[in-house]
Each structure stands twice: as structure tokens, then as C-alpha cells.
Design an enzyme around this catalytic site. Structure first.
Site, PDB file in Angstrom:
ATOM      1  N   GLY A  36       0.842  -1.208   0.000  1.00  0.00           N
ATOM      2  CA  GLY A  36       0.000   0.000   0.000  1.00  0.00           C
ATOM      3  C   GLY A  36       0.869   1.246   0.000  1.00  0.00           C
ATOM      4  O   GLY A  36       0.591   2.223   0.690  1.00  0.00           O
ATOM      5  N   SER A  38       1.528   3.587  -2.201  1.00  0.00           N
ATOM      6  CA  SER A  38       1.370   4.691  -3.153  1.00  0.00           C
ATOM      7  C   SER A  38       0.545   5.855  -2.643  1.00  0.00           C
ATOM      8  O   SER A  38       0.385   6.854  -3.328  1.00  0.00           O
ATOM      9  CB  SER A  38       0.759   4.162  -4.455  1.00  0.00           C
ATOM     10  N   VAL A  88      -2.988  -7.847  -1.037  1.00  0.00           N
ATOM     11  CA  VAL A  88      -2.318  -8.561   0.061  1.00  0.00           C
ATOM     12  C   VAL A  88      -3.214  -9.607   0.726  1.00  0.00           C
ATOM     13  O   VAL A  88      -2.715 -10.487   1.433  1.00  0.00           O
ATOM     14  CB  VAL A  88      -1.756  -7.591   1.131  1.00  0.00           C
ATOM     15  N   ASN A 114       2.088  -2.048   5.299  1.00  0.00           N
ATOM     16  CA  ASN A 114       1.356  -0.797   5.537  1.00  0.00           C
ATOM     17  C   ASN A 114      -0.073  -0.836   4.996  1.00  0.00           C
ATOM     18  O   ASN A 114      -0.934  -0.098   5.471  1.00  0.00           O
ATOM     19  CB  ASN A 114       2.148   0.354   4.883  1.00  0.00           C
ATOM     20  N   SER A 166      -2.104   0.397  14.705  1.00  0.00           N
ATOM     21  CA  SER A 166      -2.840   1.649  14.950  1.00  0.00           C
ATOM     22  C   SER A 166      -3.092   1.769  16.442  1.00  0.00           C
ATOM     23  O   SER A 166      -3.182   0.757  17.155  1.00  0.00           O
ATOM     24  CB  SER A 166      -4.180   1.600  14.217  1.00  0.00           C
ATOM     25  N   TYR A 179     -11.632  -2.999  12.829  1.00  0.00           N
ATOM     26  CA  TYR A 179     -10.301  -2.373  12.675  1.00  0.00           C
ATOM     27  C   TYR A 179      -9.462  -2.572  13.945  1.00  0.00           C
ATOM     28  O   TYR A 179      -8.283  -2.939  13.867  1.00  0.00           O
ATOM     29  CB  TYR A 179     -10.520  -0.893  12.365  1.00  0.00           C
ATOM     30  N   ALA A 181      -9.771  -4.898  16.169  1.00  0.00           N
ATOM     31  CA  ALA A 181      -9.414  -6.321  16.298  1.00  0.00           C
ATOM     32  C   ALA A 181      -8.237  -6.655  15.370  1.00  0.00           C
ATOM     33  O   ALA A 181      -7.285  -7.333  15.770  1.00  0.00           O
ATOM     34  CB  ALA A 181     -10.620  -7.196  15.952  1.00  0.00           C
ATOM     35  N   LYS A 183      -5.958  -4.554  14.047  1.00  0.00           N
ATOM     36  CA  LYS A 183      -4.725  -3.835  14.405  1.00  0.00           C
ATOM     37  C   LYS A 183      -4.159  -4.343  15.735  1.00  0.00           C
ATOM     38  O   LYS A 183      -2.941  -4.356  15.929  1.00  0.00           O
ATOM     39  CB  LYS A 183      -4.982  -2.328  14.458  1.00  0.00           C
ATOM     40  N   ILE A 212      -3.501  10.383  11.723  1.00  0.00           N
ATOM     41  CA  ILE A 212      -2.550  10.950  10.764  1.00  0.00           C
ATOM     42  C   ILE A 212      -3.345  11.511   9.584  1.00  0.00           C
ATOM     43  O   ILE A 212      -4.294  10.873   9.103  1.00  0.00           O
ATOM     44  CB  ILE A 212      -1.552   9.865  10.267  1.00  0.00           C
TER      45      ILE A 212
HETATM   46  P1  NDP Z   1      -4.644   5.213   2.627  1.00  0.00           P
HETATM   47  O1  NDP Z   1      -6.072   4.879   2.412  1.00  0.00           O
HETATM   48  O2  NDP Z   1      -4.148   6.555   2.238  1.00  0.00           O
HETATM   49  O3  NDP Z   1      -3.728   4.111   1.952  1.00  0.00           O
HETATM   50  C1  NDP Z   1      -4.006   2.758   2.093  1.00  0.00           C
HETATM   51  C2  NDP Z   1      -3.151   2.000   1.118  1.00  0.00           C
HETATM   52  O4  NDP Z   1      -3.419   0.611   1.266  1.00  0.00           O
HETATM   53  C3  NDP Z   1      -3.426   2.378  -0.329  1.00  0.00           C
HETATM   54  O5  NDP Z   1      -2.196   2.641  -0.978  1.00  0.00           O
HETATM   55  C4  NDP Z   1      -4.087   1.140  -0.909  1.00  0.00           C
HETATM   56  O6  NDP Z   1      -3.667   0.896  -2.273  1.00  0.00           O
HETATM   57  C5  NDP Z   1      -3.524   0.054  -0.031  1.00  0.00           C
HETATM   58  N1  NDP Z   1      -4.385  -1.123  -0.016  1.00  0.00           N
HETATM   59  C6  NDP Z   1      -5.676  -1.215   0.370  1.00  0.00           C
HETATM   60  N2  NDP Z   1      -6.116  -2.461   0.209  1.00  0.00           N
HETATM   61  C7  NDP Z   1      -5.078  -3.181  -0.287  1.00  0.00           C
HETATM   62  C8  NDP Z   1      -4.922  -4.530  -0.658  1.00  0.00           C
HETATM   63  N3  NDP Z   1      -5.908  -5.423  -0.552  1.00  0.00           N
HETATM   64  N4  NDP Z   1      -3.709  -4.936  -1.135  1.00  0.00           N
HETATM   65  C9  NDP Z   1      -2.687  -4.055  -1.263  1.00  0.00           C
HETATM   66  N5  NDP Z   1      -2.789  -2.751  -0.922  1.00  0.00           N
HETATM   67  C10 NDP Z   1      -3.988  -2.324  -0.449  1.00  0.00           C
HETATM   68  O7  NDP Z   1      -4.387   4.939   4.191  1.00  0.00           O
HETATM   69  P2  NDP Z   1      -3.332   5.540   5.238  1.00  0.00           P
HETATM   70  O8  NDP Z   1      -2.118   5.985   4.568  1.00  0.00           O
HETATM   71  O9  NDP Z   1      -4.048   6.456   6.115  1.00  0.00           O
HETATM   72  O10 NDP Z   1      -3.028   4.208   6.099  1.00  0.00           O
HETATM   73  C11 NDP Z   1      -1.891   3.412   5.891  1.00  0.00           C
HETATM   74  C12 NDP Z   1      -1.787   2.424   7.047  1.00  0.00           C
HETATM   75  O11 NDP Z   1      -1.689   3.122   8.274  1.00  0.00           O
HETATM   76  C13 NDP Z   1      -3.002   1.514   7.159  1.00  0.00           C
HETATM   77  O12 NDP Z   1      -2.595   0.233   7.570  1.00  0.00           O
HETATM   78  C14 NDP Z   1      -3.806   2.173   8.261  1.00  0.00           C
HETATM   79  O13 NDP Z   1      -4.629   1.271   8.915  1.00  0.00           O
HETATM   80  C15 NDP Z   1      -2.690   2.684   9.164  1.00  0.00           C
HETATM   81  N6  NDP Z   1      -3.073   3.772  10.032  1.00  0.00           N
HETATM   82  C16 NDP Z   1      -3.512   4.963   9.525  1.00  0.00           C
HETATM   83  C17 NDP Z   1      -3.850   5.974  10.395  1.00  0.00           C
HETATM   84  C18 NDP Z   1      -4.291   7.293   9.906  1.00  0.00           C
HETATM   85  O14 NDP Z   1      -4.661   8.123  10.740  1.00  0.00           O
HETATM   86  N7  NDP Z   1      -4.283   7.571   8.621  1.00  0.00           N
HETATM   87  C19 NDP Z   1      -3.784   5.806  11.855  1.00  0.00           C
HETATM   88  C20 NDP Z   1      -3.297   4.528  12.258  1.00  0.00           C
HETATM   89  C21 NDP Z   1      -2.968   3.550  11.381  1.00  0.00           C
HETATM   90  P3  NDP Z   1      -4.721   0.835  -3.500  1.00  0.00           P
HETATM   91  O15 NDP Z   1      -5.481   2.128  -3.451  1.00  0.00           O
HETATM   92  O16 NDP Z   1      -3.860   0.680  -4.713  1.00  0.00           O
HETATM   93  O17 NDP Z   1      -5.579  -0.370  -3.247  1.00  0.00           O
END
Ligand code: NDP
Length: 270
Positions: A36, A38, A88, A114, A166, A179, A181, A183, A212
């Protein structure tokens, strides 16, 4: 050419050939895979590694456009940035992605798990699909990637795995039973796996971000966001780069005695 063969041997088999000559060893940059990678936090992580000159593989699933844009951007500074599409939650796709990386680069030094989604809702209203999707991507996805990469890392007797958990997985949040559960599971998974892999020189840690500023947070209601801000001692949301900095530290030699830990980056919320 001679030294290239030795490096290949060293990387492939994790030990020195009999005629190994220390002076001819060229230290190569790390190969880093970010799932993830990008958007949001993942984008900040891939950018941070790319800026240090590492070879970076950006995994994406459903947004090829975003991944291409980031690739073009990062390639201006670092030509060793690559894309790999894989969901994934599907082990066959994950295994294929790892095989592709091994064929192209010969090793994987750092895996950052991620990729993640949210499907918030209160338990009584939560459809089974929202529970399952979150567990499949946020928890089983971590299992899939760690399983496929550990095979590679064990044979080299080195590697670093960093899982993005998280704060929700530590404190639990209403409306996020799925979520929280998943994390929370990632944190327990990290502890257990760190004990399994320590003997092979592989460190496994987690980062638990608070709130974030990413698209994922944009999707929350204004009321929920205001509620968070009220409770964050630093009175602001975190920046993706602030999470990336913790990930880079955990991947570095400076963190060589840290494994099985979860580091919070939450502006004091936890
Ligand atoms: P975004 O929604 O900005 O990014 C999530 C990423 O995960 C995307 O690039 C997406 O790629 C990818 N993704 C989703 N499903 C799949 C899949 N099945 N296989 C591969 N890639 C996948 O989220 P954030 O940047 O906010 O979050 C990133 C991580 O940080 C996550 O694990 C989130 O739970 C965690 N987090 C975020 C917080 C926040 O406040 N933002 C707080 C705590 C934790 P694509 O679009 O190409 O599918």
C-alpha cells in the site's frame, strides 16, 4: 564482474564463497518493499526510503494511476523504484509479487506491511463483509506478506519487518471493532513473530500511529475528527512523514537491538 558474482552469491546463499575477498565487497543499497505504498502513510514511507537511495518496491492494489504518478515522481531522484500490483489478502498474488522481486533484485531486506482499509460501523449494524474485508486486508494481509518474505530473509539470515498497526489496536475505538481487532492482532502477531525469527537475525516491530492526516482520515466524519483533535495533547493530526521517520529508524542499524516492540506516534493521545 568478479565482485558482482560474489555479491550475487552472498545475497543468494547468505554466506561467503571460499575465495571471498573483503576488499572487493561492494555494499549494495537495501531492497525495501512497502505494501500500500502509493498513498498516505505508505507514500511517505516509500519516499523516505527512495530519498536515501534504497531500491524501493511500491505495492498497490486497486489504484494503478496513483502508483504510476508516484513512480514518475520518485524516479526523477532515484531510478531504483518499481511497482508491484498485488492484493495482500490473496496469498497467491503475494507469493507472485515476492517471486518477481526476487527475480529482479535477488533479495528483500525490509518489508513494511502498511496496506490497510477502514470500514467503520457499530457492531450491531456492521455487515459481515465489512468485518471480513478489514480482517482479510489488515491482519491476514500482514500474515501473507510476512510468511512469503520470511522464507527469503531466513535464507539470508537477516531482514527487518515493520507492521503498521494503529492506536485503535491498543485502546480500542467505538465504531471500529473490526479495525481494532485487526490492528490489535497485528501487535500480537508482531510480538510472536519477533520471537520466532530472532534466531535468524530478523527483527520484527510495529508502529501504531494515532490520527494521521491522510485520505483514510478524510473519510471520517467532521464530528469524529473534531473529537480526536480535542483529545490529542499536541492539538494536531500527525503528518505521514512523522510515521515514516519512525519506520526508517526501525529499519536502520540504530534499531539493531529492538524487536517485538510497538512504537506509538500519536501526539500524546496514548
Ligand atoms: P490510505 O487509504 O491513504 O492508503 C491505504 C493503502 O493501502 C493504499 O495505498 C491502498 O492501495 C492500499 N491497499 C488497500 N487495500 C489493499 C490490498 N488489498 N492490497 C494491497 N494494498 C492495499 O491509508 P493511510 O495511509 O491512512 O493508512 C496506511 C496504514 O496506516 C493503514 O494500515 C492504516 O490502517 C494505518 N493507520 C492509519 C492511520 C491514519 O490516521 N491515517 C492511523 C493509524 C494507522 P490501492 O489504493 O492501490 O488499493
Amino acid at each position: 564482474m568478479g565482485s558482482d558474482i560474489w555479491i550475487y552469491y552472498y545475497n543468494r546463499f547468505g554466506r561467503r564463497p571460499a575465495e571471498f575477498n573483503e576488499d572487493r565487497l561492494v555494499i549494495m543499497n537495501r531492497v525495501v518493499l512497502v505494501t500500500g505504498g502509493s498513498s498516505g502513510i505508505g507514500k511517505a514511507i516509500t519516499s523516505a526510503f527512495a530519498e536515501s537511495g534504497d531500491t524501493v518496491v511500491i505495492n498497490f492494489s486497486s489504484s494503478p494511476g496513483k502508483a504510476e504518478v508516484l513512480l514518475n515522481d520518485l524516479s526523477k531522484k532515484n531510478r531504483s523504484v518499481f511497482l508491484e500490483r498485488a492484493d495482500v489478502s490473496d496469498y497467491t498474488q503475494v507469493k507472485k509479487m515476492m517471486n518477481n522481486i526476487m527475480e529482479k533484485h535477488g533479495r528483500i531486506d525490509v518489508l513494511v506491511n502498511n496496506a490497510g482499509i477502514v470500514r467503520d460501523g457499530f457492531l450491531l449494524l456492521m455487515p459481515e463483509k465489512d468485518w471480513k474485508d478489514v480482517i482479510d486486508i489488515n491482519l491476514t494481509g500482514v500474515f501473507h506478506c510476512a510468511k512469503a518474505v520470511s522464507e527469503v530473509m531466513i535464507s539470508r539470515r537477516s531482514g527487518v519487518i515493520i507492521n503498521i498497526s494503529s492506536l485503535s489496536g491498543i485502546t480500542g475505538l467505538p465504531g471500529q471493532v473490526n479495525y481494532s481487532a485487526a490492528k490489535g492482532g497485528v501487535i500480537a502477531f508482531t510480538r510472536a513473530l519477533s520471537k520466532e525469527l530472532a534466531a535468524f537475525g530478523i527483527r520484527v516491530n510495529a508502529v501504531a500511529p494515532g490520527v494521521i492526516d491522510t485520505e483514510l482520515v478524510d473519510s471520517l466524519s467532521e464530528k469524529v475528527k473534531a473529537g480526536f483533535l480535542d483529545n490529542i495533547p499536541l492539538k494536531r493530526f500527525g503528518r505521514p512523514e512523522e510515521v515514516a521517520a519512525v519506520v526508517k529508524f526501525l529499519a536502520s542499524e540504530e534499531a539493531s537491538y529492538i524487536t517485538g516492540e510497538t512504537i506509538c506516534a500519536s501526539g500524546g493521545l496514548h
